[in-house]
Scaffold this active site. Structure first.
Site, PDB file in Angstrom:
ATOM      1  N   LYS A  19       0.825  -1.214   0.000  1.00  7.10           N
ATOM      2  CA  LYS A  19       0.000   0.000   0.000  1.00  7.10           C
ATOM      3  C   LYS A  19       0.856   1.259   0.000  1.00  7.10           C
ATOM      4  CE  LYS A  19      -2.938   0.664   3.500  1.00  7.10           C
ATOM      5  NZ  LYS A  19      -3.407   1.852   4.236  1.00  7.10           N
ATOM      6  N   SER A  20       1.910   1.264   0.820  1.00  9.47           N
ATOM      7  CA  SER A  20       2.778   2.443   0.903  1.00  9.47           C
ATOM      8  C   SER A  20       3.416   2.758  -0.445  1.00  9.47           C
ATOM      9  CB  SER A  20       3.874   2.215   1.952  1.00  9.47           C
ATOM     10  OG  SER A  20       3.334   2.050   3.237  1.00  9.47           O
ATOM     11  N   SER A 166       7.901   9.242  12.050  1.00  8.58           N
ATOM     12  CA  SER A 166       6.750   9.075  11.162  1.00  8.58           C
ATOM     13  C   SER A 166       7.179   9.177   9.711  1.00  8.58           C
ATOM     14  CB  SER A 166       5.684  10.138  11.453  1.00  8.58           C
ATOM     15  OG  SER A 166       4.676  10.133  10.464  1.00  8.58           O
ATOM     16  N   ASP A 315       1.793  -0.856  12.262  1.00  9.12           N
ATOM     17  CA  ASP A 315       0.571  -1.341  11.619  1.00  9.12           C
ATOM     18  C   ASP A 315       0.292  -2.809  11.915  1.00  9.12           C
ATOM     19  OD1 ASP A 315      -0.214   1.055  10.476  1.00  9.12           O
ATOM     20  OD2 ASP A 315       0.966   0.725   8.665  1.00  9.12           O
ATOM     21  N   LYS A 342      -4.316   6.095  14.627  1.00 10.25           N
ATOM     22  CA  LYS A 342      -4.530   5.318  13.405  1.00 10.25           C
ATOM     23  C   LYS A 342      -6.002   5.396  12.976  1.00 10.25           C
ATOM     24  CE  LYS A 342      -0.376   3.943  12.494  1.00 10.25           C
ATOM     25  NZ  LYS A 342       0.233   4.233  11.176  1.00 10.25           N
ATOM     26  N   ARG A 346      -6.284   2.306  18.197  1.00  8.57           N
ATOM     27  CA  ARG A 346      -6.087   0.852  18.215  1.00  8.57           C
ATOM     28  C   ARG A 346      -5.751   0.310  19.601  1.00  8.57           C
ATOM     29  NH1 ARG A 346      -3.102   0.368  12.293  1.00  8.57           N
ATOM     30  NH2 ARG A 346      -5.046   0.434  11.085  1.00  8.57           N
ATOM     31  N   ARG A 399      -7.558  -3.211   9.764  1.00  6.01           N
ATOM     32  CA  ARG A 399      -6.611  -4.120  10.421  1.00  6.01           C
ATOM     33  C   ARG A 399      -7.226  -4.778  11.659  1.00  6.01           C
ATOM     34  NH1 ARG A 399      -2.305  -3.474   7.268  1.00  6.01           N
ATOM     35  NH2 ARG A 399      -1.758  -1.373   6.572  1.00  6.01           N
TER      36      ARG A 399
END
Length: 440
Positions: A19-20, A166, A315, A342, A346, A399
């Site tokens: 995805k990145s 980040s 993640d 996120k 989470r 996720r």
């Protein structure tokens, strides 16, 4: 001990593209004059929303076949202001990186927005440094959240010491500097993912590496169309790594996975817990290390996860927590306050769902801990095995939904996950692939 019940078919599988890298391939294609080609593109909602946004800015998009796209850009200086808001859906990476790029394009005015979940996520972390570069960017929501109103302009060179590790902040500022043809000096306290740097180098640019945590870039930048091959996403593979090592029998060979050192923390964490995972056919493609991962049934135990590993597993912590439930001694994660920013909070999400299962969880501001395969947790499992339709809340988080589908498969419990459509943001076909691995 919690009994292992799941039997797997020994087979090869592939997971969707990273995805990145899919997001970044669109961004660099838009910046680069001429034609670019991408294979292995993740055709999930998040990167497709990024693609759609840049099509509105003037990037021509042609789908050749599933996962393969050709782009043609007029060059960054000839992109145009969109006549509608740019909707990034649930894509935090998409909106943050695109905001940086657009801020550095003089004459481009745009409003970047997303779904209700995205509108709750913090944007001050990019607004503040971008504003220091001279950008005109305002968060129209409460507490500097999206929608983001941007008026592109020529930015000034900037030196930034990031208070957080980040990759999104780093990439946002890099793309702002690149689009505006200005210099950037950037440092962080813990190494974050370096996909943007790798793609930048792959296109022929140089980075002055002062230290592993400190670098400079300066114009002129090489921005010609390229051909990108996107490997499988290790964050998506993580679900099947946990499935494979916790199965009673069977081996999975997960093909063509990106093995960027800043992303392989999930392998380090699982292997430190006793997981047997073998890396095969390791190679370099488009500046990124790639390989195949083979899983073997393993007995897991509690392992200390160092703070330095957190950025590379941020993640994967939800699915790593599921592995922790089956580990002797349990599981603890600390220094992970970033989890609260996120798609959902989470920490709260995992804690509340585990408590719904009757698992005793200690919640901290930066993580949580619980016992694993102790007598107490075995008693919980025995009690739950007779309960029908145990509710699990996904909190609009892909996720979380996937992690508890793996938990359901491994435990045999009758978990009822409220909604799984969020999975489409990163892993279309997840449930079908999961079912195909099970040997009934």
């Amino acid at each position: 001990m919690i009994p292992k019940k799941t039997k797997l078919k020994s087979r090869e599988i592939e997971v969707p593209g990273d995805k990145s890298l899919s997001h970044r391939s669109v961004l660099f294609a838009a910046l680069s004059k001429g034609k670019s080609k991408v294979t292995g593109f993740l055709e999930a909602e998040d990167p497709l929303n990024t693609m759609s946004a840049f099509a509105k800015l003037g990037l021509k998009v042609q789908k050749v076949k599933p996962g393969e796209y050709e782009f043609e850009s007029p060059g960054k200086n000839k992109l145009v202001s969109p006549n509608v808001d740019l909707d990034f859906g649930n894509a935090g990476t998409g909106i943050r990186l695109s905001a940086g790029l657009i801020c550095g394009l003089p004459g481009i005015n745009a409003t970047l927005t997303g779904d209700n979940s995205l509108k709750k996520r913090p944007m001050g972390r990019i607004i503040k440094p971008l504003s220091s570069m001279g950008a005109s960017i305002v968060g129209l929501g409460e507490k500097e959240t999206a929608p983001l109103k941007i008026e592109g302009k020529k930015l000034k060179g900037f030196r930034y010491e990031s208070p957080i590790a980040s990759a999104q902040v780093k990439s946002c500022l890099m793309l702002a500097a690149i689009s505006s043809e200005t210099d950037l000096e950037y440092s962080e306290n813990i190494l974050s993912r370096d996909h943007t740097e790798n793609m930048f180098r792959f296109l022929g640019n140089k980075i002055e590496q002062i230290s592993p945590l400190h670098f400079k870039i300066k114009p002129p930048y090489v921005l010609n169309g390229g051909e990108f091959r996107v490997p499988g996403d290790i964050s998506s593979a993580a679900f099947f790594l946990v499935l494979g090592v916790l199965a009673k029998e069977g081996n999975l060979l997960i093909k063509n996975i990106g093995l960027n050192p800043a992303r392989t923390g999930i392998l380090t964490a699982l292997q430190s817990m006793g997981a047997k995972i073998e890396i095969q056919n390791k190679r370099i493609e488009c500046g990124e290390p790639v390989g195949d991962l083979k899983t073997y049934p393993s007995n897991l135990k509690k392992s200390n996860i160092p703070e330095s590993l957190i950025p590379s597993i941020i993640d994967e912590i939800p699915i790593l927590s599921v592995a922790g439930f089956f580990a002797e001694g349990g599981f603890e994660i600390r220094h992970a306050e970033e989890l609260r920013a996120k798609e959902s909070d989470r920490i709260h999400t995992m804690v509340s769902n585990f408590r719904e299962l009757g698992i005793e969880v200690e919640e901290y501001t930066d993580g949580y801990s619980f016992d694993g395969t102790s007598k107490k947790s075995s008693e919980v499992w025995t009690r739950l095995s007779t309960v029908k339709k145990i509710p699990i809340q996904s909190y609009m988080d892909h996720r979380i939904a996937m992690s508890f589908l793996i938990f359901k498969t491994l435990s045999g419990l009758d978990l009822q996950i409220d909604e799984t459509s969020w999975i489409e943001t990163s892993f279309p076909g997840f449930e079908k692939l999961l079912e195909s691995c099970i040997n009934e």
